[in-house]
Scaffold this motif. Structure first.
Motif, short mmCIF file in Angstrom:
data_model
loop_
_atom_site.label_atom_id
_atom_site.label_comp_id
_atom_site.label_asym_id
_atom_site.label_seq_id
_atom_site.Cartn_x
_atom_site.Cartn_y
_atom_site.Cartn_z
N VAL A 438 0.89 -1.16 0.00
CA VAL A 438 0.00 0.00 0.00
C VAL A 438 0.92 1.21 0.00
O VAL A 438 1.50 1.56 1.03
CB VAL A 438 -0.93 0.01 1.22
CG1 VAL A 438 -1.84 1.23 1.16
CG2 VAL A 438 -1.74 -1.27 1.29
N PRO A 439 1.13 1.83 -1.16
CA PRO A 439 2.12 2.91 -1.25
C PRO A 439 1.60 4.21 -0.67
O PRO A 439 0.39 4.42 -0.50
CB PRO A 439 2.37 3.03 -2.75
CG PRO A 439 1.08 2.61 -3.37
CD PRO A 439 0.52 1.54 -2.47
N ARG A 503 -7.52 4.08 0.13
CA ARG A 503 -8.35 2.95 0.50
C ARG A 503 -8.54 1.99 -0.67
O ARG A 503 -8.64 0.77 -0.48
CB ARG A 503 -9.70 3.44 1.03
CG ARG A 503 -9.60 3.94 2.46
CD ARG A 503 -10.92 4.43 2.98
NE ARG A 503 -11.24 5.75 2.44
CZ ARG A 503 -12.40 6.36 2.63
NH1 ARG A 503 -13.35 5.79 3.33
NH2 ARG A 503 -12.61 7.56 2.12
N VAL A 504 -8.59 2.52 -1.90
CA VAL A 504 -8.62 1.64 -3.07
C VAL A 504 -7.34 0.82 -3.13
O VAL A 504 -7.36 -0.39 -3.43
CB VAL A 504 -8.81 2.46 -4.37
CG1 VAL A 504 -8.59 1.58 -5.60
CG2 VAL A 504 -10.20 3.08 -4.42
N ALA A 505 -6.20 1.46 -2.84
CA ALA A 505 -4.92 0.73 -2.84
C ALA A 505 -4.91 -0.36 -1.78
O ALA A 505 -4.40 -1.46 -2.00
CB ALA A 505 -3.77 1.71 -2.63
N ALA A 507 -7.55 -1.89 -0.65
CA ALA A 507 -8.49 -2.93 -1.08
C ALA A 507 -7.85 -3.87 -2.09
O ALA A 507 -8.01 -5.09 -2.00
CB ALA A 507 -9.74 -2.28 -1.68
N ARG A 508 -7.10 -3.34 -3.04
CA ARG A 508 -6.53 -4.24 -4.05
C ARG A 508 -5.38 -5.06 -3.47
O ARG A 508 -5.11 -6.17 -3.95
CB ARG A 508 -6.09 -3.46 -5.29
CG ARG A 508 -4.95 -2.50 -5.14
CD ARG A 508 -4.74 -1.73 -6.44
NE ARG A 508 -3.67 -0.75 -6.33
CZ ARG A 508 -3.45 0.20 -7.25
NH1 ARG A 508 -4.21 0.28 -8.32
NH2 ARG A 508 -2.46 1.06 -7.10
N THR A 509 -4.70 -4.54 -2.43
CA THR A 509 -3.69 -5.34 -1.77
C THR A 509 -4.34 -6.46 -0.95
O THR A 509 -3.84 -7.59 -0.92
CB THR A 509 -2.82 -4.46 -0.87
OG1 THR A 509 -2.17 -3.47 -1.69
CG2 THR A 509 -1.76 -5.28 -0.15
N LEU A 510 -5.45 -6.14 -0.30
CA LEU A 510 -6.18 -7.17 0.43
C LEU A 510 -6.68 -8.25 -0.52
O LEU A 510 -6.69 -9.44 -0.19
CB LEU A 510 -7.36 -6.55 1.18
CG LEU A 510 -7.00 -5.58 2.32
CD1 LEU A 510 -8.25 -4.93 2.88
CD2 LEU A 510 -6.25 -6.32 3.42
N VAL A 517 3.33 -8.18 3.45
CA VAL A 517 2.67 -6.90 3.14
C VAL A 517 3.60 -5.77 3.54
O VAL A 517 4.18 -5.77 4.63
CB VAL A 517 1.33 -6.77 3.89
CG1 VAL A 517 0.71 -5.40 3.63
CG2 VAL A 517 0.37 -7.87 3.46
N VAL A 518 3.74 -4.79 2.63
CA VAL A 518 4.50 -3.57 2.91
C VAL A 518 3.51 -2.42 2.98
O VAL A 518 2.75 -2.18 2.03
CB VAL A 518 5.55 -3.31 1.81
CG1 VAL A 518 6.29 -2.00 2.09
CG2 VAL A 518 6.53 -4.47 1.72
#
Length: 608
Positions: A438-439, A503-505, A507-510, A517-518
């Motif tokens: 999640v950048p 939050r979109v970032a 969500a796509r990592t989840l 996870v970073v």
């Protein structure tokens, strides 16, 4: 890529031939017999069309000579020859268009294959390359290079080769019918035409190269300015940006004027040579007719052949210019493709296999530039399933750790291990498949909210996408949107707020569901209430995963299993939140400073 500085004719010729050799595999594709059959059929149709066109002047000459003979039989002969002439011209047109129909798929496939090769190559290049190049300049180079391949294929196969065949055939026909004099005059005119065309076109090629460079500069400045639209508005710099783009556009227009002016000079010179040959050949035929050696039909015969010959010769100038310009455009694109890949898989590298997702940095030394080292022998370990927080002042190397872990760069020294495996010795695709991020600066595709969330896992179902959005605390926001998950987010996601993009970032990592996870400032753009919701979600999903939390706001990582404090690329402190506070070092100083920033000042207290 450095600017093209080729000035002498020899290197330029070498460059052209090298480009042409790299271009030929797209002309004769390996492993695709269907396309090769199409090329063979197209070439056969070219020969048929050229053979018909070479035979037409004989019919024309016979018709004229028959008309000059006052006899009833001659009328029928002339009529038959005229009909044959018309049928021949129609047949040649049919053959030419059938050739285009057969060859169209070859040209399109070659263009597609080249474009795909370039696109894939760009994605293989290092992050360093993409950070140092202008996006507009790169896209312009690719656009010009891929567009040139179709015209290159067409002209090489259907103009240069047929023109050479026609020149030889006309020379033989003129020699058999009129002797060596007319052949010599035609050959001299053709040689002069080719030499003049080549010399002036070489000059124009330099102008074209300069024009391309200036065009790319103007486009890159326009793209850069539009991408930074908000920054321009913040500083009221619209006029400044307009002037900056105007200067680049003016330089391009001046180069374009020179190029177009040189084209006019070339056309005038070519017309002088061709019309001089036409006038001389016709005068020679009239002289022969006055002596009784030639007929009226011979005048038409020579005139028709020269007209047919001049048409591809006139096109030869256009063809030569197009090919030379195409070679320049394709050479720039191939130079782009030849850019060295900084980070490559080792030959025969295996896939990363993760049973226990531990992460180890073992004496890692790294710097973006040789004279500026960021990480100086950094060592730490993140046990499987634990959370390690990395904090420190700006420039300490926190975000660099994430880039190295994803292997965007290779360290100059030391090793990075995942589950005991050196990431430099495994395939990059398998490495990145096991890590999610999640950048801090989330950039979204110019597509829908649903597409951007689904990007985390290829083939994700709508239910999985919705669950990821729910876990990232963005589902209520999406449900309030009229288009829901089909809402367009705009260029780089600018239609969403910073918190919504982040939050979109998340969500796509989840959705990706990686074992490692970073979190690179994962909640930096969120308000306090949403931040607490996201932190609870991240703490829940981090269970059973190895987590690296890179943070500037220390309150977000106080519950981490272990915290390391970076200072000038080294670990200056390590321990839990409580241990570091008791140590009263850099971490405690940062904590106290941030705590003071969170407390309201006396003036605010008075207002309350």
């Amino acid at each position: 890529m450095p600017p093209d500085t080729i000035t002498s004719s020899t290197p330029r010729d070498a460059e052209s031939w090298a480009t042409l050799r790299r271009f030929l595999p797209y002309l004769w594709p390996q492993g695709n017999p269907q396309l090769r059959v199409r090329i063979a059929i197209a070439l056969l149709l070219v020969l048929l069309a050229k053979g018909v066109m070479l035979a037409l002047p004989f019919a024309y000459k016979g018709a004229v000579d028959a008309m000059s003979t006052p006899a009833n039989e001659a009328v029928m002969v002339a009529l038959a020859l005229v009909l044959a002439y018309g049928l021949g011209r129609f047949s040649a047109t049919v053959f030419d268009n059938l050739r285009n129909i057969v060859f169209e798929r070859v040209g399109q496939e070659a263009t597609r294959n080249l474009a795909v090769d370039v696109f894939q190559r760009l994605h293989r290049l290092s992050l360093r390359f993409h950070l140092s190049r202008r996006t507009g300049e790169v896209t312009k180079i690719i656009e010009r290079g891929t567009k040139s391949i179709d015209s290159m294929l067409y002209f090489l196969l259907f103009n240069i080769a047929p023109t050479a065949i026609e020149l030889i055939a006309v020379a033989v026909i003129f020699y058999l019918n009129f002797g060596l004099g007319l052949v010599a005059a035609t050959a001299l005119a053709v040689v002069c035409y080719i030499v003049v065309t080549q010399r002036i076109t070489e000059w124009r090629t330099d102008l074209r190269r300069e024009m391309n460079d200036l065009d790319g500069t103007a486009l890159s400045r326009a793209v850069d300015s539009l991408l930074n639209y908000e920054t321009v508005k913040y500083f009221g710099a619209e006029h400044r940006e307009g002037e900056r783009y105007s200067r680049a556009a003016h330089a391009y227009s001046e180069a374009a004027i020179k190029s177009d002016t040189s084209l006019g000079l070339l056309n005038i010179t070519q017309a002088l040579i061709t019309n001089a040959l036409m006038a001389g050949a016709m005068a020679y035929t009239v002289w022969g007719w006055s002596r009784g050696d030639l007929t009226v039909g011979d005048l038409v015969f020579v005139n028709t052949y020269l007209l047919q010959l001049f048409r591809p010769l006139d096109l030869l100038g256009v063809v030569y210019r197009t090919i030379r310009q195409g070679l320049v455009d394709m050479a720039q694109m191939f130079q782009l493709m030849d850019t060295g890949v900084e980070v490559e898989d080792a030959p025969g590298a295996p896939a990363l296999v993760v049973d226990r997702p531990s992460v180890t940095f073992d004496k890692v030394v790294f710097g973006y530039d040789a004279d500026r080292t960021i990480l100086q022998g950094l060592s730490f370990e993140v046990p499987a399933g634990s959370t390690l927080a990395i904090v420190g002042p700006s420039g300490a190397g926190k975000s660099t750790i994430a880039r190295l872990l994803f292997r965007f760069y290779d360290p100059q020294g030391g090793r990075i291990l995942i589950d005991g495996q050196d990431i430099a010795r495994v395939r990059q695709d398998s490495l990145r498949a096991h890590i999610g991020i999640v950048p801090q600066d989330t950039v979204l595709f110019n597509d829908t909210v649903g597409y951007n969330i689904a990007y985390g896992q290829e083939g994700a179902t709508p239910d999985q996408i919705e669950q990821a959005a729910r876990d990232a605390a963005i589902l209520p926001f999406i449900e309030r949107l009229p288009a829901g998950f089909d809402t367009e987010v705009g260029e780089r996601g600018l239609k969403l707020s910073g918190g919504e993009k982040q939050r979109v970032a998340i969500a796509r990592t989840l959705l990706k569901n990686p074992p490692i996870v970073v979190l690179d400032e994962a909640t930096s753009a969120l308000d306090s209430r949403t931040e607490q919701d996201i932190l609870q979600t991240l703490q829940r999903v981090s269970q059973g995963r190895t987590t690296l939390a890179i943070a500037h706001r220390l309150s977000t990582i106080a519950s981490a299993d272990r915290i390391i404090v970076l200072d000038h690329g080294r670990v200056s402190e390590t321990g839990s939140h409580e241990e570091l506070l008791r140590h009263d070092g850099l971490y405690a100083e940062m904590w106290q400073r941030q705590a003071a920033e969170r407390r309201p000042g006396p003036g605010l207290e008075a207002e309350v």
